[in-house]
Design a protein around this motif. Structure first.
Motif, PDB file in Angstrom:
ATOM      1  N   GLY A 356       0.818  -1.223   0.000  1.00  0.00           N
ATOM      2  CA  GLY A 356       0.000   0.000   0.000  1.00  0.00           C
ATOM      3  C   GLY A 356       0.846   1.266   0.000  1.00  0.00           C
ATOM      4  O   GLY A 356       2.073   1.200  -0.013  1.00  0.00           O
ATOM      5  N   ASP A 357       0.142   2.402   0.000  1.00  0.00           N
ATOM      6  CA  ASP A 357       0.817   3.703  -0.094  1.00  0.00           C
ATOM      7  C   ASP A 357       0.497   4.567   1.124  1.00  0.00           C
ATOM      8  O   ASP A 357      -0.633   4.503   1.628  1.00  0.00           O
ATOM      9  N   PRO A 358       1.431   5.426   1.549  1.00  0.00           N
ATOM     10  CA  PRO A 358       1.096   6.400   2.597  1.00  0.00           C
ATOM     11  C   PRO A 358       0.032   7.353   2.063  1.00  0.00           C
ATOM     12  O   PRO A 358       0.058   7.726   0.886  1.00  0.00           O
ATOM     13  N   LYS A 359      -0.897   7.740   2.952  1.00  0.00           N
ATOM     14  CA  LYS A 359      -2.025   8.580   2.504  1.00  0.00           C
ATOM     15  C   LYS A 359      -1.720  10.075   2.642  1.00  0.00           C
ATOM     16  O   LYS A 359      -2.448  10.911   2.122  1.00  0.00           O
ATOM     17  N   SER A 360      -0.676  10.390   3.394  1.00  0.00           N
ATOM     18  CA  SER A 360      -0.351  11.801   3.627  1.00  0.00           C
ATOM     19  C   SER A 360       1.148  11.932   3.902  1.00  0.00           C
ATOM     20  O   SER A 360       1.826  10.932   4.171  1.00  0.00           O
ATOM     21  N   ILE A 361       1.638  13.171   3.874  1.00  0.00           N
ATOM     22  CA  ILE A 361       3.050  13.417   4.191  1.00  0.00           C
ATOM     23  C   ILE A 361       3.344  12.992   5.634  1.00  0.00           C
ATOM     24  O   ILE A 361       4.401  12.431   5.923  1.00  0.00           O
ATOM     25  N   GLU A 362       2.363  13.222   6.526  1.00  0.00           N
ATOM     26  CA  GLU A 362       2.557  12.819   7.930  1.00  0.00           C
ATOM     27  C   GLU A 362       2.784  11.312   8.009  1.00  0.00           C
ATOM     28  O   GLU A 362       3.636  10.836   8.750  1.00  0.00           O
ATOM     29  N   GLU A 363       2.012  10.555   7.212  1.00  0.00           N
ATOM     30  CA  GLU A 363       2.195   9.090   7.225  1.00  0.00           C
ATOM     31  C   GLU A 363       3.562   8.693   6.675  1.00  0.00           C
ATOM     32  O   GLU A 363       4.154   7.730   7.140  1.00  0.00           O
ATOM     33  N   VAL A 364       4.048   9.431   5.682  1.00  0.00           N
ATOM     34  CA  VAL A 364       5.393   9.126   5.153  1.00  0.00           C
ATOM     35  C   VAL A 364       6.400   9.228   6.293  1.00  0.00           C
ATOM     36  O   VAL A 364       7.266   8.356   6.464  1.00  0.00           O
ATOM     37  N   PHE A 365       6.259  10.276   7.119  1.00  0.00           N
ATOM     38  CA  PHE A 365       7.167  10.442   8.265  1.00  0.00           C
ATOM     39  C   PHE A 365       7.047   9.284   9.246  1.00  0.00           C
ATOM     40  O   PHE A 365       8.036   8.792   9.765  1.00  0.00           O
ATOM     41  N   GLU A 366       5.802   8.856   9.490  1.00  0.00           N
ATOM     42  CA  GLU A 366       5.603   7.749  10.446  1.00  0.00           C
ATOM     43  C   GLU A 366       6.270   6.469   9.933  1.00  0.00           C
ATOM     44  O   GLU A 366       6.967   5.784  10.670  1.00  0.00           O
ATOM     45  N   TYR A 367       6.046   6.160   8.649  1.00  0.00           N
ATOM     46  CA  TYR A 367       6.645   4.943   8.087  1.00  0.00           C
ATOM     47  C   TYR A 367       8.175   5.052   8.064  1.00  0.00           C
ATOM     48  O   TYR A 367       8.882   4.085   8.334  1.00  0.00           O
ATOM     49  N   ASP A 368       8.671   6.230   7.760  1.00  0.00           N
ATOM     50  CA  ASP A 368      10.123   6.427   7.732  1.00  0.00           C
ATOM     51  C   ASP A 368      10.709   6.152   9.121  1.00  0.00           C
ATOM     52  O   ASP A 368      11.699   5.425   9.251  1.00  0.00           O
ATOM     53  N   ARG A 369      10.077   6.722  10.150  1.00  0.00           N
ATOM     54  CA  ARG A 369      10.586   6.559  11.527  1.00  0.00           C
ATOM     55  C   ARG A 369      10.545   5.088  11.930  1.00  0.00           C
ATOM     56  O   ARG A 369      11.501   4.560  12.490  1.00  0.00           O
ATOM     57  N   PHE A 370       9.440   4.429  11.615  1.00  0.00           N
ATOM     58  CA  PHE A 370       9.275   3.017  11.973  1.00  0.00           C
ATOM     59  C   PHE A 370      10.378   2.169  11.323  1.00  0.00           C
ATOM     60  O   PHE A 370      11.024   1.344  11.976  1.00  0.00           O
ATOM     61  N   ALA A 371      10.611   2.421  10.034  1.00  0.00           N
ATOM     62  CA  ALA A 371      11.605   1.620   9.296  1.00  0.00           C
ATOM     63  C   ALA A 371      13.021   1.890   9.814  1.00  0.00           C
ATOM     64  O   ALA A 371      13.858   0.980   9.864  1.00  0.00           O
ATOM     65  N   ARG A 372      13.300   3.144  10.205  1.00  0.00           N
ATOM     66  CA  ARG A 372      14.620   3.462  10.761  1.00  0.00           C
ATOM     67  C   ARG A 372      14.866   2.672  12.045  1.00  0.00           C
ATOM     68  O   ARG A 372      15.952   2.124  12.258  1.00  0.00           O
TER      69      ARG A 372
END
Ligand code: NDP
Ligand code: MG
Length: 385
Positions: A356-372
């Motif tokens: 799936g895809d992030p729905k917002s820029i805020e979600e991109v940040f959340e996924y980035d933090r989680f993956a880090r």
């Protein structure tokens, strides 16, 4: 003639300095109104001796306490911390050149697009993580997103003349990096000093390691897929050690169109700065009497297959791909992991990504933090072995 007003983010880096060199040579065409660096006070003060930007920004907030103002002209406004990016973009300007390295460059790209401003993007991480959201936003605000990455700049120049259904596939060339002739065994023993020694391009440390692992090309496959709305099956990678041919477009009628230039980023940067015009450059066409092409051994360099897997899953996975690679490279640069551990960490983190895809820029940040965080814990586990 009205000069184009330019803002350069990441001004003290390899891309930033190349853009500044172009302004120096064509100061009747371009005017620098704003600049950013992260921490490099010395280089920024050198740049400001030759140009008079209205505002400069150091995105590292810690710098403010130790900063020496006397090295800068009193007329220049100076901001500190990443909030300054939005502030700086309130300036009257025509084009943002984003030469920031890493995911930190994504939000500045978004801010400019949100304002309907044109952006020349070197920061491929913007496109790899939030690319779809950024391009959708650009459609609604009227902002133009012009790629600076040499392969994408080349391909977009060719693709502008064709419809998607006339394209069989696009081919991104790769220098192959310093280890292109390695066996799996040899690659696993490569050290930091060897990896930092790139044969054709002079770049920042992150990008140089990415070129040695072919992760740079993998990020570029994702970047191309986003920019040109193509599935990963239509994007091929071909090793071309001379880095003279940057991209090729294979048409359905059996023809192939390619773009050649010297291995100098000032060619695509100049092109992006003048877009949509083509202007006379001091850099001459390349010598192309001896060009070589080879297939990439994906058994030895799994980077491209990992990028294809990420694209299949969606942009949550491409964000995981980018984040885990950034963490792994930072760790390799500190000599904490082996060269080929980078592949292992990215693969491990990628498998945890949902489709799936992030729905917002805020979600991109959340996924980035989680993956880090996931990547950090994989690195800790490796350390315990
Ligand atoms: P460099 O490392 O040379 O420069 C990075 C720039 O970004 C510097 O100005 C640096 O400031 C700034 N910066 C570093 N960290 C941060 C941060 N956390 N927040 C904001 N700014 C930061 O990188 P390159 O110029 O090599 O690459 C820049 C981008 O362009 C990358 O995305 C890369 O993939 C892409 N690119 C580069 C090419 C090249 O030939 N170099 C070719 C094609 C694409 P400071 O100096 O103060 O640390
Ligand atoms: Mg490139």
């Amino acid at each position: 003639m009205q000069r184009k007003k330019i803002i350069i983010f990441g001004a003290t880096g390899s891309i930033g300095l190349s853009a500044i060199n172009i302004v120096e040579n064509y100061n009747d065409h371009f005017e620098i109104v704003g600049l950013s660096a992260h921490s490099n006070e010395f280089k920024m003060s050198e740049i400001c001796k030759n140009f008079q930007p209205k505002i400069i920004l150091f995105s590292n907030p810690d710098l403010e306490t130790t900063f020496n103002k006397s090295n800068f002209n009193k007329e220049i406004k100076i901001f500190f911390g990443p909030d300054g990016f939005a502030e700086l973009l309130n300036l009257d300007f025509d084009l943002l050149i984003n030469g920031i390295s890493g995911f930190s460059g994504m939000l500045p790209t978004y801010y400019a697009i949100n304002k309907g401003k044109d952006v020349a993007v070197a920061n491929k991480e913007s496109l790899v993580t939030a690319g779809k959201l950024l391009l959708d936003k650009a459609k609604s605000t009227g902002s133009k997103v012009i790629p600076i990455d040499s392969e994408h700049n080349a391909l977009s120049q060719i693709l502008n003349n064709y419809n998607l259904n006339e394209i069989e596939k696009v081919i991104l060339t790769a220098s192959g990096g310093p280890f292109r002739k390695d066996s799996k065994e040899m690659l696993s023993k490569r050290n930091l000093k060897e990896a930092l020694n790139h044969p054709t391009w002079k770049m920042g440390p992150k990008n140089t390691i990415d070129s040695a692992t072919l992760m740079n090309k993998a990020l570029e496959v994702i970047e191309a897929s986003v920019l040109f709305s193509m599935s990963s099956e239509k994007i091929e990678v071909l090793v071309h050690p001379e880095s003279i041919v940057h991209g090729m477009v294979s048409l359905i009628d059996g023809g192939v169109i390619s773009y050649l230039s010297q291995t100098d980023m000032r060619v695509p940067i100049f092109n992006a700065m003048n877009f949509p015009k083509t202007c006379k450059h001091f850099i001459t066409p390349p010598n192309f009497t001896q060009l070589n092409f080879h297939e990439l051994n994906e058994e030895i360099f799994p980077s491209i297959s990992l990028a294809r897997l990420a694209l299949k899953k969606g942009f949550i996975a491409t964000t995981f791909f980018n984040a885990s690679n950034e963490i792994a490279v930072a760790s390799f640069l500190r000599n904490k992991i082996h060269f080929t551990d980078i592949f292992f960490i990215v693969e491990k983190v990628l498998f945890s990504a949902n489709a799936g895809d992030p729905k917002s820029i805020e979600e991109v940040f959340e996924y980035d933090r989680f993956a880090r965080n996931l990547a950090e814990s994989e690195i800790d586990k490796l350390g315990k072995k």
